[in-house]
Design a protein around this motif. Structure first.
Motif, PDB file in Angstrom:
ATOM      1  N   GLY A 192     -26.099 -30.283  19.681  1.00  0.00           N
ATOM      2  CA  GLY A 192     -26.621 -29.777  20.944  1.00  0.00           C
ATOM      3  C   GLY A 192     -26.853 -30.870  21.969  1.00  0.00           C
ATOM      4  O   GLY A 192     -27.603 -30.674  22.922  1.00  0.00           O
ATOM      5  N   LEU A 193     -26.214 -32.023  21.790  1.00  0.00           N
ATOM      6  CA  LEU A 193     -26.423 -33.165  22.681  1.00  0.00           C
ATOM      7  C   LEU A 193     -25.580 -33.052  23.942  1.00  0.00           C
ATOM      8  O   LEU A 193     -24.427 -32.656  23.894  1.00  0.00           O
ATOM      9  N   ARG A 194     -26.188 -33.420  25.040  1.00  0.00           N
ATOM     10  CA  ARG A 194     -25.483 -33.452  26.326  1.00  0.00           C
ATOM     11  C   ARG A 194     -25.145 -34.897  26.643  1.00  0.00           C
ATOM     12  O   ARG A 194     -25.779 -35.829  26.147  1.00  0.00           O
ATOM     13  N   CYS A 195     -24.165 -35.090  27.496  1.00  0.00           N
ATOM     14  CA  CYS A 195     -23.754 -36.446  27.827  1.00  0.00           C
ATOM     15  C   CYS A 195     -23.601 -36.624  29.326  1.00  0.00           C
ATOM     16  O   CYS A 195     -23.532 -35.657  30.095  1.00  0.00           O
ATOM     17  N   VAL A 196     -23.541 -37.885  29.695  1.00  0.00           N
ATOM     18  CA  VAL A 196     -23.097 -38.321  31.006  1.00  0.00           C
ATOM     19  C   VAL A 196     -21.885 -39.190  30.712  1.00  0.00           C
ATOM     20  O   VAL A 196     -21.957 -40.114  29.902  1.00  0.00           O
ATOM     21  N   PHE A 197     -20.765 -38.865  31.331  1.00  0.00           N
ATOM     22  CA  PHE A 197     -19.576 -39.686  31.148  1.00  0.00           C
ATOM     23  C   PHE A 197     -19.672 -40.914  32.045  1.00  0.00           C
ATOM     24  O   PHE A 197     -20.004 -40.805  33.226  1.00  0.00           O
ATOM     25  N   VAL A 198     -19.406 -42.085  31.460  1.00  0.00           N
ATOM     26  CA  VAL A 198     -19.384 -43.354  32.188  1.00  0.00           C
ATOM     27  C   VAL A 198     -17.972 -43.894  32.001  1.00  0.00           C
ATOM     28  O   VAL A 198     -17.635 -44.400  30.932  1.00  0.00           O
ATOM     29  N   PRO A 215     -21.056 -31.643  30.418  1.00  0.00           N
ATOM     30  CA  PRO A 215     -21.680 -32.923  30.784  1.00  0.00           C
ATOM     31  C   PRO A 215     -22.721 -32.739  31.876  1.00  0.00           C
ATOM     32  O   PRO A 215     -22.618 -31.851  32.717  1.00  0.00           O
ATOM     33  N   LEU A 216     -23.716 -33.592  31.834  1.00  0.00           N
ATOM     34  CA  LEU A 216     -24.774 -33.575  32.842  1.00  0.00           C
ATOM     35  C   LEU A 216     -24.450 -34.441  34.043  1.00  0.00           C
ATOM     36  O   LEU A 216     -25.177 -34.411  35.032  1.00  0.00           O
ATOM     37  N   GLY A 217     -23.389 -35.226  33.967  1.00  0.00           N
ATOM     38  CA  GLY A 217     -23.018 -36.053  35.094  1.00  0.00           C
ATOM     39  C   GLY A 217     -21.871 -36.991  34.777  1.00  0.00           C
ATOM     40  O   GLY A 217     -21.385 -37.040  33.648  1.00  0.00           O
ATOM     41  N   TRP A 218     -21.467 -37.706  35.814  1.00  0.00           N
ATOM     42  CA  TRP A 218     -20.373 -38.666  35.718  1.00  0.00           C
ATOM     43  C   TRP A 218     -20.775 -39.931  36.472  1.00  0.00           C
ATOM     44  O   TRP A 218     -21.285 -39.849  37.584  1.00  0.00           O
ATOM     45  N   VAL A 219     -20.538 -41.084  35.859  1.00  0.00           N
ATOM     46  CA  VAL A 219     -20.710 -42.381  36.503  1.00  0.00           C
ATOM     47  C   VAL A 219     -19.332 -43.032  36.471  1.00  0.00           C
ATOM     48  O   VAL A 219     -18.750 -43.192  35.403  1.00  0.00           O
ATOM     49  N   THR A 220     -18.822 -43.380  37.636  1.00  0.00           N
ATOM     50  CA  THR A 220     -17.493 -43.971  37.714  1.00  0.00           C
ATOM     51  C   THR A 220     -17.596 -45.488  37.657  1.00  0.00           C
ATOM     52  O   THR A 220     -18.404 -46.091  38.371  1.00  0.00           O
ATOM     53  N   LYS A 221     -16.796 -46.082  36.777  1.00  0.00           N
ATOM     54  CA  LYS A 221     -16.724 -47.542  36.670  1.00  0.00           C
ATOM     55  C   LYS A 221     -15.852 -48.065  37.802  1.00  0.00           C
ATOM     56  O   LYS A 221     -14.841 -47.434  38.112  1.00  0.00           O
ATOM     57  N   ALA A 249     -33.570 -34.947  33.963  1.00  0.00           N
ATOM     58  CA  ALA A 249     -34.439 -34.006  34.656  1.00  0.00           C
ATOM     59  C   ALA A 249     -33.769 -32.643  34.884  1.00  0.00           C
ATOM     60  O   ALA A 249     -34.452 -31.656  35.141  1.00  0.00           O
ATOM     61  N   ALA A 250     -32.444 -32.612  34.788  1.00  0.00           N
ATOM     62  CA  ALA A 250     -31.693 -31.377  35.058  1.00  0.00           C
ATOM     63  C   ALA A 250     -32.044 -30.302  34.028  1.00  0.00           C
ATOM     64  O   ALA A 250     -32.337 -30.597  32.875  1.00  0.00           O
ATOM     65  N   ASP A 251     -31.959 -29.096  34.457  1.00  0.00           N
ATOM     66  CA  ASP A 251     -32.200 -28.002  33.502  1.00  0.00           C
ATOM     67  C   ASP A 251     -31.055 -27.931  32.507  1.00  0.00           C
ATOM     68  O   ASP A 251     -30.035 -28.577  32.665  1.00  0.00           O
ATOM     69  N   ASP A 252     -31.180 -27.148  31.483  1.00  0.00           N
ATOM     70  CA  ASP A 252     -30.183 -27.054  30.414  1.00  0.00           C
ATOM     71  C   ASP A 252     -29.052 -26.112  30.801  1.00  0.00           C
ATOM     72  O   ASP A 252     -28.259 -25.726  29.957  1.00  0.00           O
ATOM     73  N   GLY A 253     -28.940 -25.769  32.063  1.00  0.00           N
ATOM     74  CA  GLY A 253     -27.908 -24.840  32.501  1.00  0.00           C
ATOM     75  C   GLY A 253     -26.559 -25.461  32.732  1.00  0.00           C
ATOM     76  O   GLY A 253     -25.649 -24.804  33.225  1.00  0.00           O
TER      77      GLY A 253
END
Length: 161
Positions: A107-113, A130-136, A152-156
């Motif tokens: 049930g883990l969420r990620c942010v792609f980097v 994913p909860l977000g994206w960070v671009t290198k 901080a984002a909701d689980d939606g």
């Protein structure tokens, strides 16, 4: 020169980063402890850059995994609150598939980097929610800001980038 054993590329977070980090509001909601972050990155120096930025912001880094196998094992042992995931990993592993597996198993969420944030890759990553994206390349402030927003984002499934 830093050499990693070929049979054990994963490395734990450095004790100095965990112990010297100030608390800047990185606490997990209702637990009184810092948010626990897992890093999945096969480039040692980028992994250290991510670890340093997040530790300085008050997060606890549970470890850094270079590939799918190590990432799944580490998540099972450490139960992080969030995973930061590269797209292209060591040993030919795929970060999107790894993120989907971590979501399914734990049930883990990620942010792609990643440097690979094109529309096709983003669409392929949708099942991982994913909860977000960070671009290198990224700045520490950008990374920390997106991690804070993701936590901080909701689980939606809200994408914070």
């Amino acid at each position: 020169m830093i050499r990693l054993a070929p049979d054990r590329l994963a490395y734990p977070a450095r004790a100095s980063a965990r112990l010297l980090a100030p608390d800047h509001g990185g606490g997990a909601m209702g637990t009184g402890r810092p948010h626990r972050i897992q890093i999945v990155e096969d480039d040692y120096f980028i992994g250290m850059q991510i670890e340093d930025a997040l530790a300085a912001a008050g997060y606890e880094i549970v470890g850094i995994a270079p590939d799918r196998r190590e990432a799944i094992a580490l998540a099972g042992r450490t139960t992080p609150d969030l995973v930061l995931m590269d797209i292209r990993l060591a040993r030919g592993s795929d970060g999107v598939e790894t993120a989907i597996e971590l979501r399914r198993r734990y049930g883990l969420r990620c942010v792609f980097v990643t440097a690979h944030a094109d529309a096709g890759t983003r669409a392929r990553a949708d099942p991982a929610q994913p909860l977000g994206w960070v671009t290198k390349p990224f700045t520490p402030a950008t990374l920390v800001g997106i991690v804070k927003a993701a936590l901080a984002a909701d689980d939606g499934g809200e994408d914070v980038t």
